[in-house]
Design an enzyme around this catalytic site. Structure first.
Site, mmCIF file in Angstrom:
data_model
loop_
_atom_site.group_PDB
_atom_site.id
_atom_site.type_symbol
_atom_site.label_atom_id
_atom_site.label_comp_id
_atom_site.label_asym_id
_atom_site.label_seq_id
_atom_site.Cartn_x
_atom_site.Cartn_y
_atom_site.Cartn_z
ATOM 1 C CB CYS A 2 17.988 17.947 5.313
ATOM 2 S SG CYS A 2 18.221 16.109 4.575
ATOM 3 N NE ARG A 27 13.209 21.641 5.575
ATOM 4 C CZ ARG A 27 13.269 22.423 4.666
ATOM 5 N NH1 ARG A 27 12.576 23.450 4.274
ATOM 6 N NH2 ARG A 27 13.968 22.048 3.491
ATOM 7 C CD1 TRP A 74 12.559 12.670 5.929
ATOM 8 C CD2 TRP A 74 13.414 12.482 3.505
ATOM 9 N NE1 TRP A 74 11.721 12.088 4.847
ATOM 10 C CE2 TRP A 74 12.270 11.732 3.911
ATOM 11 C CE3 TRP A 74 14.054 12.425 2.497
ATOM 12 C CZ2 TRP A 74 11.782 11.216 2.691
ATOM 13 C CZ3 TRP A 74 13.855 12.026 1.587
ATOM 14 C CH2 TRP A 74 12.503 11.164 1.567
ATOM 15 C CG ASN A 98 18.205 20.033 2.284
ATOM 16 O OD1 ASN A 98 17.819 18.816 2.082
ATOM 17 N ND2 ASN A 98 16.963 20.942 2.572
ATOM 18 N N GLY A 99 20.068 18.064 0.427
ATOM 19 C CA GLY A 99 20.453 17.923 -1.188
ATOM 20 C C GLY A 99 21.153 16.432 -1.463
ATOM 21 C CE LYS A 485 -3.501 15.014 3.416
ATOM 22 N NZ LYS A 485 -3.171 15.904 2.307
ATOM 23 C CD GLU A 488 0.344 12.687 2.960
ATOM 24 O OE1 GLU A 488 -0.743 13.492 3.275
ATOM 25 O OE2 GLU A 488 1.395 13.328 2.815
ATOM 26 C CG HIS A 504 -14.819 -1.339 -15.314
ATOM 27 N ND1 HIS A 504 -15.523 -1.944 -16.278
ATOM 28 C CD2 HIS A 504 -15.566 -0.123 -15.246
ATOM 29 C CE1 HIS A 504 -16.386 -1.452 -16.958
ATOM 30 N NE2 HIS A 504 -16.575 -0.104 -16.322
ATOM 31 C CE LYS A 603 3.701 21.374 4.564
ATOM 32 N NZ LYS A 603 2.440 20.787 4.473
HETATM 33 O O1 M6R Z 1 5.038 21.879 -1.589
HETATM 34 P P1 M6R Z 1 4.273 21.035 -2.732
HETATM 35 O O2 M6R Z 1 2.829 21.427 -2.729
HETATM 36 O O3 M6R Z 1 4.810 21.098 -3.876
HETATM 37 O O4 M6R Z 1 4.105 19.321 -2.103
HETATM 38 C C1 M6R Z 1 3.737 18.466 -2.918
HETATM 39 C C2 M6R Z 1 3.754 17.354 -2.294
HETATM 40 O O5 M6R Z 1 4.980 16.654 -1.706
HETATM 41 C C3 M6R Z 1 2.570 17.268 -0.890
HETATM 42 O O6 M6R Z 1 1.315 17.657 -1.538
HETATM 43 C C4 M6R Z 1 2.624 16.096 -0.283
HETATM 44 O O7 M6R Z 1 1.862 15.160 -1.088
HETATM 45 C C5 M6R Z 1 1.960 16.142 1.121
HETATM 46 N N1 M6R Z 1 2.412 15.525 2.116
HETATM 47 C C6 M6R Z 1 0.349 15.888 1.099
HETATM 48 O O8 M6R Z 1 -0.179 15.958 2.321
#
Ligand code: M6R
Length: 608
Positions: A2, A27, A74, A98-99, A485, A488, A504, A603
């Site tokens: 959020c 985010r 979110w 948020n939380g 990547k 996502e 394996h 994010k």
């Molecule tokens: O802000 P952070 O580096 O701690 O975030 C970690 C992960 O949430 C972040 O790298 C996530 O996997 C990304 N969406 C990768 O593209």
């Protein structure tokens, strides 16, 4: 996760909030809302979908207000819907959150007994009723403080009260909240880009603190209601850094920013002529570092993949045992951390809940904490004993790209510095390693020239139902990162595997339908990876290789081959990363996906 913003001041708060919410879109969210003051009191507008829909709801009425709050949601408790979207209201109290409120069911029961009616499925709504209940006995700020004493869980809250239009109250616990200072105006947000076009002077709230914003000023208090002493920090980011600047997507812009991001990350941090690393930047004294016997690295997602490359570098260059953990696993596995051990927490945002929890657990067990972080003033950076900032600039695309390569560079510098301090590598070797690092931004710039080739490859493969990524040694983490990547951005299933492990199990997947991306730099494992390519080819698989050796046999054995510049083995992951990032980007675009805000992703993951 959020996004939150509140504004009080001389501008039209409704426009400021809508603009701020747009800047928080990255985010990740599924619904949005705004509350503002009008002649009728506090008005709320909410909707599912994008901010533009919220803005169009307000277009015809064109409201004006000097105080407003807004939210991008979110979903955690309750599906994305208008009723579950924030702001939530209980009579005079309106708030955004948020939380996660862990004891919301108990509190809800109590509030229902007191006659409050719940209109949403959220955990947040209970907070409005609880605060409203306390306003019967206390003034606004105190009611918030008293209510929060009963709350378990995490929150960043921005709250307004109908009969006090010239006031906003904010509070935080385990979820970021930052105050922006302007002239005769204040902002309160989950994230600096929300108000970057108006102010770069900020105060980060700490857990338990409350902020009261009025036209006249700002008051921040400790949990016991005494005034908090806070520093104003200047954020080194400009607005243009948080805008697309002519690129079609933030992700592409950020991929292209990597030469600059790497250059900025290493600037001032090395003495190439002495082969030395500036350890002041790492915040530890040389003597302390010499004593480090064991290193733990924790991180999530892409940052975890950077951590894995760090293990190779630290163990080879500094011969120091290094364990790498996914942060959410570390916190629950009773790790054998001892006083004197070093933990490196890697996090772009500095707000990832699992990484913070792992960092806190290691601290509790006596380790010293180094945070490798991109966001100045973030929780990870403030709680660590030392911080090494990656200077990537704001990363807006949900898929991490430039922060990742900057993290690898930070780990490379750390490994060289530690290796030299411990006498594992000579001055000559460290000089060579640093010389190569200085050439890296230029090599990344050259690597970006593969863009067009990768786009064409993506055109040939974007309809595939799955991808396999293979790498060995320090490029195995890049196989994992390439697969992450792609998942996502394009929603295609992909797996990253150590190439030698393919026989394996995953070899059973190989057929002409499955594209196999092979990371094959010229290093001590080059011949082995050629054998792995042959294993794939002899089963009819289609191989796309990425190498830095123009003479390699790989050009003959692979269906497609991409050439990136040559560098030493420790830095090849950076150049390989460019290729896998571009491939994911183009496949995502060709499949019509929202590459900057992929579905279900946030994010910065500020909840467990
Ligand atoms: O802000 P952070 O580096 O701690 O975030 C970690 C992960 O949430 C972040 O790298 C996530 O996997 C990304 N969406 C990768 O593209």
């Amino acid at each position: 996760m959020c996004g939150i913003i509140g504004y009080i001041g001389k501008r039209n708060a409704v426009s400021v909030i809508l603009e701020g919410l747009k800047r928080l879109e990255y985010r990740g969210y599924d619904s949005a809302g705004i509350a503002f003051f009008s002649d009728k009191g506090i008005e709320i507008r909410r909707c599912t979908g994008k901010i533009r829909e919220l803005a169009s709801m307000l277009e015809s009425e064109n409201p004006s207000s000097s105080t407003a709050i807004g939210h991008t949601r979110w979903a955690t408790h309750g599906r994305p819907s208008e009723e579950n979207a924030h702001p939530h209201r209980s009579n005079s109290i309106v708030l955004v959150h948020n939380g996660i409120i862990e004891n919301y069911l108990d509190l809800k029961e109590r509030m229902i007994e007191k006659g409050y009616e719940f209109k949403s499925e959220t955990d947040t709504e209970v907070l409005c009723h609880l605060i409203e209940e306390y306003t019967k006995r206390y003034p606004f700020e105190q009611a918030v403080r008293e209510a929060l004493k009963e709350v378990k869980g995490s929150y960043a809250l921005v709250i307004v009260k109908e009969d006090e239009p010239a006031k906003i109250v904010g509070a935080r616990k385990d979820s970021p909240l930052v105050v922006g200072l302007g002239e005769g105006e204040f902002f309160l947000a989950s994230d600096v880009p929300a108000f970057l076009n108006y102010s770069r002077n900020v105060i980060f709230l700490d857990d338990g603190e409350m902020a009261v914003l009025t036209y006249k000023g700002l008051m921040i208090t400790e949990p016991d209601n005494t005034p908090a002493r806070k520093d104003v920090k200047s954020v080194p980011w400009s607005l243009s850094m948080a805008e697309k600047g002519g690129y079609r997507h933030f992700m592409l812009k950020e991929i292209y920013e990597q030469p600059r991001a790497i250059g900025d990350t290493l600037r001032g941090r090395l003495y190439p002529e002495r082969g030395a690393v500036n350890f002041d930047e790492f915040g530890f004294g040389i003597d302390e570092l010499k004593k480090v016997k064991k290193i733990f690295i924790v991180a999530c997602g892409t940052s975890y993949h950077a951590a894995l490359t760090g293990k190779y570098m630290i163990e080879e260059l500094a011969r120091t045992p290094t364990e790498v953990d996914i942060a959410s696993e570390f916190r629950y596995r009773r790790p054998l951390v001892k006083s004197g051990d070093l933990m490196i927490a890697i996090t772009q945002s500095g707000e990832t809940a699992d990484t913070l929890a792992a960092q806190r657990e290691a601290k509790r067990l006596g380790a010293r904490i180094l945070s490798i972080c991109n966001v100045v003033g973030s929780t990870s950076s403030r709680e660590a004993d030392a911080v090494f900032y990656t200077h990537s600039g704001p990363e807006i695309g949900v898929a991490s790209t430039k922060a990742f390569t900057a993290q690898i560079v930070a780990l490379y510098l750390f490994a060289i510095g530690l290796g030299k301090t411990k006498g594992v590598i000579s001055e000559n070797i460290s000089r060579e390693l640093l010389k190569e690092l200085l050439m890296l931004p230029g090599k990344v710039e050259k690597a970006l020239a593969i863009d067009e080739d990768i786009r064409r490859i993506a055109e040939g493969f974007f309809k595939a139902r799955g991808f396999l990524y293979l790498g060995r040694g320090i490029n195995y983490p890049i196989a994992l990162e390439g697969a992450l990547k792609l998942k996502e951005i394009s929603y295609i299933h992909a797996e990253g595997y150590p190439a030698g492990e393919m026989k394996h199990g995953p070899i059973a997947l190989i057929d002409e339908e499955l594209p196999v991306i092979v990371l094959a730099p010229m290093d001590n494992l080059h011949k082995k990876i050629i054998s792995n390519i042959q294993e794939v080819k002899s089963r009819g698989g289609r191989v796309i290789s990425i190498t830095n050796d123009s003479d390699s046999e790989i050009f003959r054995t692979s269906d497609k081959c991409i050439l990136v510049p040559n560098t030493n083995s420790y830095l090849t992951p950076v150049l390989m990363a460019i290729a896998v990032q571009l491939l994911a980007y183009y496949v995502g675009v060709l499949r019509g996906c929202d590459v900057d805000q992929p579905r279900n992703l946030a994010k910065s993951v500020t909840v467990e």
